[in-house]
Design a protein around this motif. Structure first.
Motif, PDB file in Angstrom:
ATOM      1  N   GLN A  55       0.821  -1.210   0.000  1.00  0.00           N
ATOM      2  CA  GLN A  55       0.000   0.000   0.000  1.00  0.00           C
ATOM      3  C   GLN A  55       0.859   1.266   0.000  1.00  0.00           C
ATOM      4  OE1 GLN A  55      -2.876  -0.256   3.172  1.00  0.00           O
ATOM      5  NE2 GLN A  55      -4.133  -1.721   2.052  1.00  0.00           N
ATOM      6  N   GLN A  58       1.858   1.720  -3.500  1.00  0.00           N
ATOM      7  CA  GLN A  58       0.726   2.250  -4.265  1.00  0.00           C
ATOM      8  C   GLN A  58       0.559   3.746  -4.021  1.00  0.00           C
ATOM      9  OE1 GLN A  58      -2.008  -1.161  -2.941  1.00  0.00           O
ATOM     10  NE2 GLN A  58      -3.007  -0.351  -4.772  1.00  0.00           N
ATOM     11  N   ASN A  62       0.668   6.592  -6.821  1.00  0.00           N
ATOM     12  CA  ASN A  62      -0.408   7.584  -6.947  1.00  0.00           C
ATOM     13  C   ASN A  62       0.140   9.004  -6.900  1.00  0.00           C
ATOM     14  OD1 ASN A  62      -2.554   5.792  -7.249  1.00  0.00           O
ATOM     15  ND2 ASN A  62      -2.816   5.561  -5.039  1.00  0.00           N
ATOM     16  N   TYR A  82       1.760   3.916 -14.941  1.00  0.00           N
ATOM     17  CA  TYR A  82       1.505   3.994 -13.503  1.00  0.00           C
ATOM     18  C   TYR A  82       0.191   3.300 -13.145  1.00  0.00           C
ATOM     19  CZ  TYR A  82       5.269   7.464 -12.817  1.00  0.00           C
ATOM     20  OH  TYR A  82       6.470   8.118 -12.745  1.00  0.00           O
ATOM     21  N   GLU A  83      -0.839   3.503 -13.961  1.00  0.00           N
ATOM     22  CA  GLU A  83      -2.120   2.829 -13.715  1.00  0.00           C
ATOM     23  C   GLU A  83      -1.956   1.312 -13.784  1.00  0.00           C
ATOM     24  OE1 GLU A  83      -4.565   4.717 -16.667  1.00  0.00           O
ATOM     25  OE2 GLU A  83      -5.181   6.316 -15.292  1.00  0.00           O
ATOM     26  N   TYR A  84      -1.190   0.848 -14.767  1.00  0.00           N
ATOM     27  CA  TYR A  84      -0.915  -0.589 -14.897  1.00  0.00           C
ATOM     28  C   TYR A  84      -0.187  -1.098 -13.646  1.00  0.00           C
ATOM     29  CZ  TYR A  84       1.223  -4.932 -16.454  1.00  0.00           C
ATOM     30  OH  TYR A  84       1.643  -6.233 -16.530  1.00  0.00           O
ATOM     31  N   ASN A  86      -0.222   0.120 -10.659  1.00  0.00           N
ATOM     32  CA  ASN A  86      -1.148   0.105  -9.522  1.00  0.00           C
ATOM     33  C   ASN A  86      -2.038  -1.136  -9.548  1.00  0.00           C
ATOM     34  OD1 ASN A  86      -1.090   1.822  -7.342  1.00  0.00           O
ATOM     35  ND2 ASN A  86      -2.037   3.512  -8.435  1.00  0.00           N
ATOM     36  N   ARG A  87      -2.554  -1.463 -10.731  1.00  0.00           N
ATOM     37  CA  ARG A  87      -3.384  -2.680 -10.840  1.00  0.00           C
ATOM     38  C   ARG A  87      -2.577  -3.918 -10.481  1.00  0.00           C
ATOM     39  NH1 ARG A  87      -4.989  -0.080 -15.559  1.00  0.00           N
ATOM     40  NH2 ARG A  87      -3.801  -1.527 -16.856  1.00  0.00           N
ATOM     41  N   ARG A  88      -1.330  -3.970 -10.931  1.00  0.00           N
ATOM     42  CA  ARG A  88      -0.467  -5.122 -10.635  1.00  0.00           C
ATOM     43  C   ARG A  88      -0.141  -5.198  -9.144  1.00  0.00           C
ATOM     44  NH1 ARG A  88      -0.327  -9.368 -13.317  1.00  0.00           N
ATOM     45  NH2 ARG A  88       1.908  -9.689 -13.391  1.00  0.00           N
ATOM     46  N   ILE A  90      -2.099  -4.209  -6.718  1.00  0.00           N
ATOM     47  CA  ILE A  90      -3.316  -4.741  -6.081  1.00  0.00           C
ATOM     48  C   ILE A  90      -3.351  -6.255  -6.236  1.00  0.00           C
ATOM     49  CG2 ILE A  90      -5.844  -4.835  -6.243  1.00  0.00           C
ATOM     50  CD1 ILE A  90      -5.673  -1.798  -7.069  1.00  0.00           C
ATOM     51  N   GLU A  91      -3.071  -6.715  -7.445  1.00  0.00           N
ATOM     52  CA  GLU A  91      -3.057  -8.147  -7.719  1.00  0.00           C
ATOM     53  C   GLU A  91      -1.984  -8.858  -6.888  1.00  0.00           C
ATOM     54  OE1 GLU A  91      -2.754 -11.105 -11.606  1.00  0.00           O
ATOM     55  OE2 GLU A  91      -2.811  -8.942 -11.913  1.00  0.00           O
TER      56      GLU A  91
END
Length: 132
Positions: A55, A58, A62, A82-84, A86-88, A90-91
């Motif tokens: 986190q 992340q 952000n 950066y969006e990619y 962040n998704r990774r 989370i995963e």
């Protein structure tokens, strides 16, 4: 006001006196530190430390997104990356997946190293009067 921890005072001063470029470099380095801690936590089965440090990473990603100048085409590409990431992240957090963390780490190392080069080139230009 007395300073109890000289190292903490030094760290605080280094942040408050850093240039915007150096602050960005600090963000990249911090994100890499937190990924390393998260990977170790996964290996040790420490879910809380893993979660906290992913986190933190992340939050840094952000912050990097917020600082982009969206008038520049390169910023649009960086935003997508950066969006990619962040998704990774989370995963990786959900799956406790070190391989995903290493993928994101690879991107962050590349971005950090590129950013370091940009800072060095800008400093050279400043010292040579713009003739680098």
């Amino acid at each position: 006001m007395a300073v109890n921890n000289p190292f903490q005072a030094y760290q605080q001063n280094s942040v408050t006196t850093a240039s915007p470029g150096d602050l960005t470099l600090m963000l990249y380095n911090g994100s890499l530190k937190f990924i390393a801690i998260a990977k170790k936590a996964i290996q040790e089965g420490n879910v809380e430390v893993k979660n906290t440090n992913i986190q933190k990473t992340q939050n840094i990603v952000n912050e990097l997104m917020v600082t982009l100048n969206m008038d520049l085409e390169v910023s649009k590409n960086m935003m997508a990356l950066y969006e990619y990431m962040n998704r990774r992240l989370i995963e990786a957090n959900i799956k406790s997946d070190i391989a995903i963390l290493e993928e994101v780490e690879g991107y962050l190392v590349e971005f950090r190293d590129t950013w370091k080069q940009v800072i060095q080139m800008n400093r050279q230009k400043q010292h040579t009067g713009g003739q680098a």
